[in-house]
Design a protein around this motif. Sequence first.
Motif, PDB file in Angstrom:
ATOM      1  N   ARG A 163     -15.998  40.049  -1.895  1.00  0.00           N
ATOM      2  CA  ARG A 163     -17.267  40.533  -2.585  1.00  0.00           C
ATOM      3  C   ARG A 163     -16.892  40.439  -4.052  1.00  0.00           C
ATOM      4  NH1 ARG A 163     -21.798  42.429  -0.143  1.00  0.00           N
ATOM      5  NH2 ARG A 163     -22.160  43.628  -2.272  1.00  0.00           N
ATOM      6  N   ALA A 164     -15.822  41.127  -4.373  1.00  0.00           N
ATOM      7  CA  ALA A 164     -15.501  41.192  -5.737  1.00  0.00           C
ATOM      8  C   ALA A 164     -15.172  39.888  -6.515  1.00  0.00           C
ATOM      9  CB  ALA A 164     -14.451  42.190  -6.088  1.00  0.00           C
ATOM     10  N   GLU A 165     -14.310  38.895  -5.838  1.00  0.00           N
ATOM     11  CA  GLU A 165     -14.096  37.729  -6.220  1.00  0.00           C
ATOM     12  C   GLU A 165     -15.101  36.738  -6.265  1.00  0.00           C
ATOM     13  OE1 GLU A 165     -10.737  36.165  -4.519  1.00  0.00           O
ATOM     14  OE2 GLU A 165      -9.316  37.247  -4.939  1.00  0.00           O
ATOM     15  N   GLY A 166     -16.145  37.009  -5.257  1.00  0.00           N
ATOM     16  CA  GLY A 166     -17.591  36.150  -5.251  1.00  0.00           C
ATOM     17  C   GLY A 166     -18.284  36.364  -6.411  1.00  0.00           C
ATOM     18  N   LYS A 167     -18.495  37.737  -6.814  1.00  0.00           N
ATOM     19  CA  LYS A 167     -19.130  38.060  -8.038  1.00  0.00           C
ATOM     20  C   LYS A 167     -18.737  37.636  -9.236  1.00  0.00           C
ATOM     21  CE  LYS A 167     -22.420  40.343 -10.065  1.00  0.00           C
ATOM     22  NZ  LYS A 167     -24.107  40.064  -9.751  1.00  0.00           N
ATOM     23  N   SER A 168     -17.154  37.830  -9.602  1.00  0.00           N
ATOM     24  CA  SER A 168     -16.619  37.526 -10.916  1.00  0.00           C
ATOM     25  C   SER A 168     -16.497  35.854 -10.914  1.00  0.00           C
ATOM     26  CB  SER A 168     -15.278  38.139 -10.835  1.00  0.00           C
ATOM     27  OG  SER A 168     -14.327  37.668  -9.889  1.00  0.00           O
ATOM     28  N   ASN A 169     -16.251  35.213  -9.952  1.00  0.00           N
ATOM     29  CA  ASN A 169     -16.004  33.824 -10.388  1.00  0.00           C
ATOM     30  C   ASN A 169     -17.489  32.916  -9.914  1.00  0.00           C
ATOM     31  OD1 ASN A 169     -12.918  33.050 -10.356  1.00  0.00           O
ATOM     32  ND2 ASN A 169     -13.064  34.562  -8.580  1.00  0.00           N
ATOM     33  N   PHE A 170     -18.168  33.657  -8.997  1.00  0.00           N
ATOM     34  CA  PHE A 170     -19.526  32.705  -8.763  1.00  0.00           C
ATOM     35  C   PHE A 170     -20.915  33.414  -9.271  1.00  0.00           C
ATOM     36  CE2 PHE A 170     -16.159  31.793  -5.834  1.00  0.00           C
ATOM     37  CZ  PHE A 170     -15.700  30.182  -6.518  1.00  0.00           C
ATOM     38  N   GLY A 171     -20.828  34.608  -9.326  1.00  0.00           N
ATOM     39  CA  GLY A 171     -22.084  35.340  -9.973  1.00  0.00           C
ATOM     40  C   GLY A 171     -22.868  35.661  -8.450  1.00  0.00           C
ATOM     41  N   ASN A 172     -22.069  35.758  -7.449  1.00  0.00           N
ATOM     42  CA  ASN A 172     -22.774  35.928  -6.328  1.00  0.00           C
ATOM     43  C   ASN A 172     -21.617  36.742  -5.434  1.00  0.00           C
ATOM     44  OD1 ASN A 172     -23.976  35.920  -3.567  1.00  0.00           O
ATOM     45  ND2 ASN A 172     -24.746  34.000  -3.740  1.00  0.00           N
ATOM     46  N   SER A 173     -22.104  37.936  -4.862  1.00  0.00           N
ATOM     47  CA  SER A 173     -21.341  38.719  -4.034  1.00  0.00           C
ATOM     48  C   SER A 173     -21.401  38.761  -2.570  1.00  0.00           C
ATOM     49  CB  SER A 173     -21.321  40.348  -4.606  1.00  0.00           C
ATOM     50  OG  SER A 173     -22.731  40.654  -4.269  1.00  0.00           O
ATOM     51  N   GLU A 174     -22.265  37.977  -2.277  1.00  0.00           N
ATOM     52  CA  GLU A 174     -22.650  37.727  -0.909  1.00  0.00           C
ATOM     53  C   GLU A 174     -21.345  36.909  -0.137  1.00  0.00           C
ATOM     54  OE1 GLU A 174     -26.267  36.664   2.006  1.00  0.00           O
ATOM     55  OE2 GLU A 174     -25.754  35.217   0.654  1.00  0.00           O
ATOM     56  N   VAL A 220      -9.844  37.877  11.054  1.00  0.00           N
ATOM     57  CA  VAL A 220     -11.293  37.262  10.931  1.00  0.00           C
ATOM     58  C   VAL A 220     -10.970  36.792   9.286  1.00  0.00           C
ATOM     59  CG1 VAL A 220     -12.498  38.064  12.391  1.00  0.00           C
ATOM     60  CG2 VAL A 220     -12.136  39.161  10.241  1.00  0.00           C
ATOM     61  N   ILE A 221     -11.875  35.770   8.763  1.00  0.00           N
ATOM     62  CA  ILE A 221     -11.614  35.594   7.301  1.00  0.00           C
ATOM     63  C   ILE A 221     -13.091  35.764   6.729  1.00  0.00           C
ATOM     64  CG2 ILE A 221     -12.116  33.133   7.624  1.00  0.00           C
ATOM     65  CD1 ILE A 221     -10.239  32.594   5.136  1.00  0.00           C
ATOM     66  N   ILE A 222     -12.958  36.415   5.653  1.00  0.00           N
ATOM     67  CA  ILE A 222     -14.168  36.832   4.693  1.00  0.00           C
ATOM     68  C   ILE A 222     -14.211  35.980   3.723  1.00  0.00           C
ATOM     69  CG2 ILE A 222     -15.384  38.725   3.333  1.00  0.00           C
ATOM     70  CD1 ILE A 222     -12.637  39.742   5.602  1.00  0.00           C
ATOM     71  N   LYS A 223     -15.390  35.319   3.543  1.00  0.00           N
ATOM     72  CA  LYS A 223     -15.711  34.083   2.612  1.00  0.00           C
ATOM     73  C   LYS A 223     -16.775  34.573   1.835  1.00  0.00           C
ATOM     74  CE  LYS A 223     -13.900  30.344   5.215  1.00  0.00           C
ATOM     75  NZ  LYS A 223     -14.199  29.044   5.889  1.00  0.00           N
ATOM     76  N   ALA A 224     -16.670  34.185   0.229  1.00  0.00           N
ATOM     77  CA  ALA A 224     -17.849  34.140  -0.443  1.00  0.00           C
ATOM     78  C   ALA A 224     -18.821  33.086  -0.275  1.00  0.00           C
ATOM     79  CB  ALA A 224     -17.291  34.131  -2.002  1.00  0.00           C
ATOM     80  N   THR A 225     -20.075  33.389  -0.153  1.00  0.00           N
ATOM     81  CA  THR A 225     -21.240  32.379   0.105  1.00  0.00           C
ATOM     82  C   THR A 225     -21.044  31.171  -0.904  1.00  0.00           C
ATOM     83  OG1 THR A 225     -22.476  34.126   1.238  1.00  0.00           O
ATOM     84  CG2 THR A 225     -23.624  32.205   0.332  1.00  0.00           C
ATOM     85  N   PRO A 238     -11.802  46.893   5.272  1.00  0.00           N
ATOM     86  CA  PRO A 238     -12.507  47.399   4.205  1.00  0.00           C
ATOM     87  C   PRO A 238     -11.988  46.821   2.792  1.00  0.00           C
ATOM     88  CG  PRO A 238     -11.895  49.100   5.503  1.00  0.00           C
ATOM     89  CD  PRO A 238     -11.110  47.914   6.202  1.00  0.00           C
ATOM     90  N   THR A 239     -10.676  46.335   2.816  1.00  0.00           N
ATOM     91  CA  THR A 239     -10.058  46.145   1.460  1.00  0.00           C
ATOM     92  C   THR A 239     -10.388  44.577   1.301  1.00  0.00           C
ATOM     93  OG1 THR A 239      -8.183  47.789   1.417  1.00  0.00           O
ATOM     94  CG2 THR A 239      -7.961  45.868   0.134  1.00  0.00           C
ATOM     95  N   ALA A 240     -10.288  44.011   2.469  1.00  0.00           N
ATOM     96  CA  ALA A 240     -10.524  42.484   2.452  1.00  0.00           C
ATOM     97  C   ALA A 240     -11.810  42.034   2.000  1.00  0.00           C
ATOM     98  CB  ALA A 240      -9.877  41.689   3.829  1.00  0.00           C
ATOM     99  N   PHE A 241     -12.799  43.037   2.969  1.00  0.00           N
ATOM    100  CA  PHE A 241     -14.025  42.779   2.443  1.00  0.00           C
ATOM    101  C   PHE A 241     -14.651  43.121   0.994  1.00  0.00           C
ATOM    102  CE2 PHE A 241     -18.467  44.393   2.576  1.00  0.00           C
ATOM    103  CZ  PHE A 241     -19.056  43.495   3.335  1.00  0.00           C
ATOM    104  N   GLN A 242     -14.206  44.246   0.212  1.00  0.00           N
ATOM    105  CA  GLN A 242     -14.560  44.448  -0.907  1.00  0.00           C
ATOM    106  C   GLN A 242     -13.840  43.212  -1.785  1.00  0.00           C
ATOM    107  OE1 GLN A 242     -16.948  46.238  -1.495  1.00  0.00           O
ATOM    108  NE2 GLN A 242     -16.976  47.933   0.220  1.00  0.00           N
TER     109      GLN A 242
END
Length: 449
Positions: A185-196, A155-160, A178-182
């Motif tokens: 989320r961290a990349e979404g938060k740092s790059n787009f200000g949204n961890s969803e 599966v692929i986890i994608k930042a909203t 677990p590692t892929a999910f976290q």
Amino acid sequence: MFDKILIANRGEIALRVVRACREMGIQSVAVHSTADSDAMHVRMADEAICIGPPPSTQSYLSVPAIISACEISGAQAIHPGYGFLSENASFVQIVEDHDLKFIGPSAEHIRMMGDKITAKDTMKELGVPCVPGSEGGVDSVEEALKIGEDFGYPVIIKATAGGGGKGMKVANSAEEMPTAFQTARAEGKSNFGNSEVYIEKYLTLPRHIEVQIFGDGKGNAVHLGERDCSLQRRHQKVFEEAPGPAISAETRAAIGKTCADAMAKIGYSGAGTIEFLYENGEFYFIEMNTRLQVEHPVTEAIFGVDLVREQIRVAQGESLSFTQDDLKVNGHAIEVRINAERLPDFAPCPGRITQYHAPGGLGVRVDSGLYDGYSIPPYYDSLIGKLIVHGRDRPEALARLNRALGELIVDGIDTTVPLFHALLAEPDILSGDYTIHWLEEWLAKLAAK
């Protein structure tokens, strides 16, 4: 009719809009950072205004500076190009609040498609096929593991709020989840200000197919076929062609109609691209770009239309200048992105151009702001030009690309031109038999030698 348009961008796309404006008899205003004072789009525009220092956040992303430039110049509309503020709904709202016209879709549609979960839900309601996955955002590792179990790995986890390959991680097993999910989320938060994040089934051997659509905001929308953008490195496209070598005329018409009908239903205005993964004859929606694409010239080549001109016309309140029946595929077109990068590690390579010669001849187009003596600044994207070729069929387009690459001279810096010479010697490229994983696998084999 607009009298004057401000172009809130730089480089080849800014120059592209300047040229469209000139053909339409519209004055153009270039904005630029201090690092771009000698750029070709600044030289070619009717007016130029410096809006700040080199960092994008203080110039090309500075909304107050861009609005001020409009007020100073008297521009009535803003063309955003691609990147920078082109898909920023808040910017569109500010533009409209200042009685200016944004040349692109509404803030509502940009916001709708900018959030990946909202976009997917909207497309489902409109009848566009989507990748199986989570219903909305996923908040915990436990929920992610349950989804992985339900759909099966990978599966692929994608930042909203993701894009450009950022905030995307593949989990091939429950152990990797677990590692892929976290990380996603961290990349979404740092790059787009949204961890969803959300989760989708990961397709193993898909092609990346995108459908060009155009609407006039009056309930009329058409499609202009598809582009195959499967040759990618780190989710960044390097080679695009139209029509797609794996898509039949019947398939093109069917998926195109689905996309055009969807855009007509929501009253979409301007250019847009609906992107899919395509595997085993099935399309799966992944995202929509509510702007002009870097690779729009290949679509222009095979349909004989000026998409920038049409953007401007529609923004002025005019209806589409063509119908679906007017749009007939003519031949084949290919675009390669020329980047200022040093192979084999693709490290950025800014510097001074000591000699530049653009190829020419039948069916050859170069979109670039390069010239002899120009110094490429180190602050921006490494794309320095696009080479586009058009032929009666795919073999002729490939032959024309090979010839044009041999004529192109860019001295003083390293570029990705040698990559394309090498690709044109590969049987899979010549036959069109490749997927989104092909290029990275090929590069990995080269590195291992």
